[in-house]
Motif scaffolding. Structure first.
Motif, PDB file in Angstrom:
ATOM      1  N   ILE A  21       0.838  -1.209   0.000  1.00 28.16           N
ATOM      2  CA  ILE A  21       0.000   0.000   0.000  1.00 28.16           C
ATOM      3  C   ILE A  21       0.871   1.256   0.000  1.00 28.16           C
ATOM      4  O   ILE A  21       0.586   2.225  -0.716  1.00 28.16           O
ATOM      5  N   TYR A  22       1.947   1.235   0.777  1.00 29.48           N
ATOM      6  CA  TYR A  22       2.866   2.380   0.810  1.00 29.48           C
ATOM      7  C   TYR A  22       3.484   2.620  -0.569  1.00 29.48           C
ATOM      8  O   TYR A  22       3.584   3.761  -1.033  1.00 29.48           O
ATOM      9  N   LEU A  23       3.887   1.552  -1.227  1.00 28.10           N
ATOM     10  CA  LEU A  23       4.514   1.685  -2.545  1.00 28.10           C
ATOM     11  C   LEU A  23       3.518   2.158  -3.597  1.00 28.10           C
ATOM     12  O   LEU A  23       3.867   2.925  -4.495  1.00 28.10           O
ATOM     13  N   ILE A  24       2.270   1.706  -3.493  1.00 27.40           N
ATOM     14  CA  ILE A  24       1.232   2.187  -4.409  1.00 27.40           C
ATOM     15  C   ILE A  24       0.990   3.678  -4.185  1.00 27.40           C
ATOM     16  O   ILE A  24       0.876   4.462  -5.134  1.00 27.40           O
ATOM     17  N   ALA A  25       0.926   4.073  -2.904  1.00 27.04           N
ATOM     18  CA  ALA A  25       0.670   5.479  -2.579  1.00 27.04           C
ATOM     19  C   ALA A  25       1.798   6.384  -3.056  1.00 27.04           C
ATOM     20  O   ALA A  25       1.553   7.537  -3.455  1.00 27.04           O
ATOM     21  N   THR A  26       3.026   5.884  -3.020  1.00 24.84           N
ATOM     22  CA  THR A  26       4.177   6.685  -3.449  1.00 24.84           C
ATOM     23  C   THR A  26       4.518   6.474  -4.924  1.00 24.84           C
ATOM     24  O   THR A  26       5.501   7.033  -5.422  1.00 24.84           O
ATOM     25  N   LYS A  27       3.701   5.642  -5.606  1.00 21.59           N
ATOM     26  CA  LYS A  27       3.868   5.373  -7.041  1.00 21.59           C
ATOM     27  C   LYS A  27       5.250   4.793  -7.371  1.00 21.59           C
ATOM     28  O   LYS A  27       5.846   5.127  -8.395  1.00 21.59           O
ATOM     29  N   LYS A  28       5.713   3.894  -6.500  1.00 20.52           N
ATOM     30  CA  LYS A  28       7.022   3.287  -6.721  1.00 20.52           C
ATOM     31  C   LYS A  28       6.959   1.770  -6.728  1.00 20.52           C
ATOM     32  O   LYS A  28       7.981   1.093  -6.591  1.00 20.52           O
ATOM     33  N   ILE A  29       5.774   1.206  -6.896  1.00 19.46           N
ATOM     34  CA  ILE A  29       5.648  -0.241  -6.742  1.00 19.46           C
ATOM     35  C   ILE A  29       6.374  -1.003  -7.847  1.00 19.46           C
ATOM     36  O   ILE A  29       7.120  -1.958  -7.565  1.00 19.46           O
ATOM     37  N   SER A  30       6.188  -0.615  -9.103  1.00 13.83           N
ATOM     38  CA  SER A  30       6.852  -1.350 -10.186  1.00 13.83           C
ATOM     39  C   SER A  30       8.356  -1.124 -10.147  1.00 13.83           C
ATOM     40  O   SER A  30       9.143  -2.050 -10.376  1.00 13.83           O
ATOM     41  N   LEU A  31       8.769   0.086  -9.840  1.00 16.39           N
ATOM     42  CA  LEU A  31      10.192   0.401  -9.733  1.00 16.39           C
ATOM     43  C   LEU A  31      10.846  -0.436  -8.632  1.00 16.39           C
ATOM     44  O   LEU A  31      11.912  -1.021  -8.832  1.00 16.39           O
ATOM     45  N   SER A  32      10.176  -0.516  -7.485  1.00 17.33           N
ATOM     46  CA  SER A  32      10.757  -1.210  -6.331  1.00 17.33           C
ATOM     47  C   SER A  32      10.934  -2.698  -6.581  1.00 17.33           C
ATOM     48  O   SER A  32      11.943  -3.286  -6.186  1.00 17.33           O
ATOM     49  N   PHE A  33       9.964  -3.323  -7.246  1.00 15.39           N
ATOM     50  CA  PHE A  33      10.057  -4.758  -7.517  1.00 15.39           C
ATOM     51  C   PHE A  33      11.181  -5.066  -8.511  1.00 15.39           C
ATOM     52  O   PHE A  33      11.671  -6.196  -8.557  1.00 15.39           O
ATOM     53  N   ASN A  34      11.592  -4.077  -9.277  1.00 16.73           N
ATOM     54  CA  ASN A  34      12.634  -4.291 -10.288  1.00 16.73           C
ATOM     55  C   ASN A  34      14.028  -3.876  -9.828  1.00 16.73           C
ATOM     56  O   ASN A  34      14.980  -4.015 -10.593  1.00 16.73           O
ATOM     57  N   GLN A  35      14.143  -3.385  -8.604  1.00 16.85           N
ATOM     58  CA  GLN A  35      15.444  -2.958  -8.106  1.00 16.85           C
ATOM     59  C   GLN A  35      16.056  -4.036  -7.224  1.00 16.85           C
ATOM     60  O   GLN A  35      15.393  -4.595  -6.344  1.00 16.85           O
ATOM     61  N   VAL A  36      17.335  -4.315  -7.432  1.00 19.23           N
ATOM     62  CA  VAL A  36      17.999  -5.407  -6.722  1.00 19.23           C
ATOM     63  C   VAL A  36      18.087  -5.139  -5.228  1.00 19.23           C
ATOM     64  O   VAL A  36      18.081  -6.088  -4.418  1.00 19.23           O
ATOM     65  N   GLU A  37      18.119  -3.860  -4.831  1.00 21.89           N
ATOM     66  CA  GLU A  37      18.208  -3.546  -3.401  1.00 21.89           C
ATOM     67  C   GLU A  37      16.994  -4.059  -2.636  1.00 21.89           C
ATOM     68  O   GLU A  37      17.115  -4.476  -1.475  1.00 21.89           O
ATOM     69  N   SER A  38      15.835  -4.050  -3.285  1.00 24.62           N
ATOM     70  CA  SER A  38      14.618  -4.546  -2.631  1.00 24.62           C
ATOM     71  C   SER A  38      14.768  -6.015  -2.270  1.00 24.62           C
ATOM     72  O   SER A  38      14.364  -6.452  -1.184  1.00 24.62           O
ATOM     73  N   TRP A  39      15.336  -6.789  -3.164  1.00 25.49           N
ATOM     74  CA  TRP A  39      15.471  -8.229  -2.947  1.00 25.49           C
ATOM     75  C   TRP A  39      16.591  -8.541  -1.958  1.00 25.49           C
ATOM     76  O   TRP A  39      16.518  -9.526  -1.233  1.00 25.49           O
ATOM     77  N   LYS A  40      17.600  -7.693  -1.915  1.00 24.13           N
ATOM     78  CA  LYS A  40      18.629  -7.861  -0.887  1.00 24.13           C
ATOM     79  C   LYS A  40      18.052  -7.589   0.509  1.00 24.13           C
ATOM     80  O   LYS A  40      18.443  -8.224   1.490  1.00 24.13           O
ATOM     81  N   ASP A  41      17.110  -6.647   0.576  1.00 23.98           N
ATOM     82  CA  ASP A  41      16.506  -6.287   1.852  1.00 23.98           C
ATOM     83  C   ASP A  41      15.510  -7.327   2.352  1.00 23.98           C
ATOM     84  O   ASP A  41      15.001  -7.204   3.478  1.00 23.98           O
ATOM     85  N   VAL A  42      15.221  -8.338   1.550  1.00 24.71           N
ATOM     86  CA  VAL A  42      14.364  -9.436   2.011  1.00 24.71           C
ATOM     87  C   VAL A  42      14.970 -10.083   3.259  1.00 24.71           C
ATOM     88  O   VAL A  42      14.252 -10.521   4.166  1.00 24.71           O
ATOM     89  N   SER A  43      16.300 -10.122   3.307  1.00 23.86           N
ATOM     90  CA  SER A  43      16.974 -10.701   4.472  1.00 23.86           C
ATOM     91  C   SER A  43      16.596  -9.970   5.750  1.00 23.86           C
ATOM     92  O   SER A  43      16.473 -10.582   6.828  1.00 23.86           O
TER      93      SER A  43
END
Length: 285
Positions: A191-213
């Motif tokens: 919901i936060y990513l949708i509100a900030t209009k960064k959802i597609s960008l965030s899913f495609n950035q490698v930092e997001s997947w590193k932060d899964v840890s």
């Protein structure tokens, strides 16, 4: 062995901000990675434990997880604004003060006069610890503390207060509310990513997947806290978990190389002592 289990939340929650800042990326990456990691652990726990939970408890637990995201967003933004070693003592202080007041005003905790006196003394100590964070040398190049940063942390701490309060209001085991809470964390992040209009960008950035840890560490720590509270008692589990602020603050100085003058370092140590002392006092009432 029980004490070792109690140390898991302290260590896990303490190293979270250190890993985040080492990985890099923006708040959108950090919150998405946290949400994905949390839901992964939540699903695994649900598969292996199969706890029963009513729809009402499920929805309240889901809501509490969503509110936790609000608090975490405030922290993540503040890491960049003020540094980890400044943010964590302030955030922890606000969390302790808010949850303690909710416990007294809504759930009737600190029922005796002595408990109220000691409790409010503890809250005053916590408040002093938070205020000491504002001590900065005038000629310092470091990220300082301003009114807007304090206001952001205070407002977003409401999320932590709700996250802590809702489980007290329901009659269900810790493992039963764990999955809906982690689902709430994930949905709150989306919901936060949708509100900030960064959802597609965030899913495609490698930092997001590193932060899964980081999300996995958070969720495992939250689960360990549930079992620690059962084995060691809530007071002991809570007190030990608060040492996370010591780990994150010292880690910010030693690992992230956040610079402070000798005077600022002295006040940092003093405020850590005050916040830990205040948390011990509130937890033992």
């Amino acid at each position: 062995m029980n004490i070792l289990l109690a140390l898991v939340p302290a260590i896990g929650w303490g190293v979270q901000p250190l890993i985040l800042k080492k990985v890099g990326g923006g708040t959108n990456n950090e919150i998405l990675g946290t949400g994905i990691g949390a839901i992964i652990v939540g699903i695994l726990v649900e598969i292996f434990t199969h706890p029963s939970v009513s729809l009402g408890v499920f929805l309240l637990s889901l809501l509490s997880g969503g509110f936790w995201v609000l608090g975490q967003i405030g922290q993540y933004i503040s890491y960049d604004r003020m540094s980890v070693s400044r943010t964590m003592p302030i955030s922890t202080g606000f969390q302790l003060i808010g949850t303690s007041l909710i416990g007294v005003l809504i759930f009737g905790e600190w029922s005796s006069s002595i408990a109220k006196i000691v409790g409010f003394i503890a809250l005053a100590i916590l408040l002093v610890g938070v205020l000491l964070t504002a001590v900065t040398d005038k000629d310092s190049d470091n990220n300082g503390v301003d009114i807007s940063s304090i206001a952001l942390l205070l407002f977003t701490s409401i999320g932590y207060w709700v996250y802590s309060a809702i489980p007290k209001a329901v009659t269900a085991s810790g493992t039963a509310i764990f999955f809906p809470q982690m689902l709430g964390v994930f949905l709150g992040a989306v919901i936060y990513l949708i509100a900030t209009k960064k959802i597609s960008l965030s899913f495609n950035q490698v930092e997001s997947w590193k932060d899964v840890s980081v999300g996995i560490i958070f969720a495992v720590s939250a689960l360990a806290y549930i079992f620690s509270a059962k084995l060691n008692g809530v007071a002991t589990a809570y007190i030990i978990s608060q040492f996370a602020v010591v780990i994150s603050t010292l880690g910010g100085l030693l690992i992230l190389r956040e610079k402070k003058s000798r005077r600022e370092l002295l006040f940092t140590i003093i405020r850590l002592v005050l916040i830990v002392a205040g948390s011990i006092m509130t937890a033992t009432l």
